[in-house]
Design a protein around this motif. Sequence first.
Motif: not given
Length: 208
Positions: A9-12, A63-66, A72-77, A92-104
Amino acid sequence: MAAAKASTMPLISKLYCSSSQVVLVVRRRPHVVNGGGFVVTDCSQKVVFRVDGCGVLGIKGELVLKDGNGDALLLIRRKGGMVEALSVHKRWKGYTFGYEGSQKLVFTLKEPRSSCLVKNNAIRIATEPNGSSREWDFEIKGHFPDRNCSIIDSIGNIVAQIGVKKEVDELMASKDLYHVVVKPGIDQAFVFGVISVLDYIYGESTRC
């Protein structure tokens, strides 16, 4: 091999999905100001993840998970605003960082407020995309401050256990050092993203 792939189950990232059970150790980051975060190591004491709390970031509710290299792997707000103030849940919402800085968006965690209007005080997590009619995919069972809780899926399977090794060593009963067992195929980065939010909710190492 097909069965092993089906259970992953690869979420990240699939990089953090092991084919076997993994035991990791969490410890507060030493010599850091209040709210500095924590470090996650494997059995050989190699750093796997780092979590930066508000004492490092300078922003409350973030929070930031590295990874072990500091990327950085996850930005959590924590969601705010008027909608948040009127809701029976804190989100709380957790976002991954895209190659161009976009958040998913990867997951949303609902933290119930202390209210008689809330029938179920369980902390629940929904993943994106959900792809089902369920409102949640994972739930926290037990009490995190006691280091005796689990993350379970919607069927009731335990995907990660927190504090399960403390009976082996008295040191493991400390809030500053505890074990997390992650089941095969489960994304370890997702698990520690959830744990970082629990840590903040209960006013521990990531919160100022």
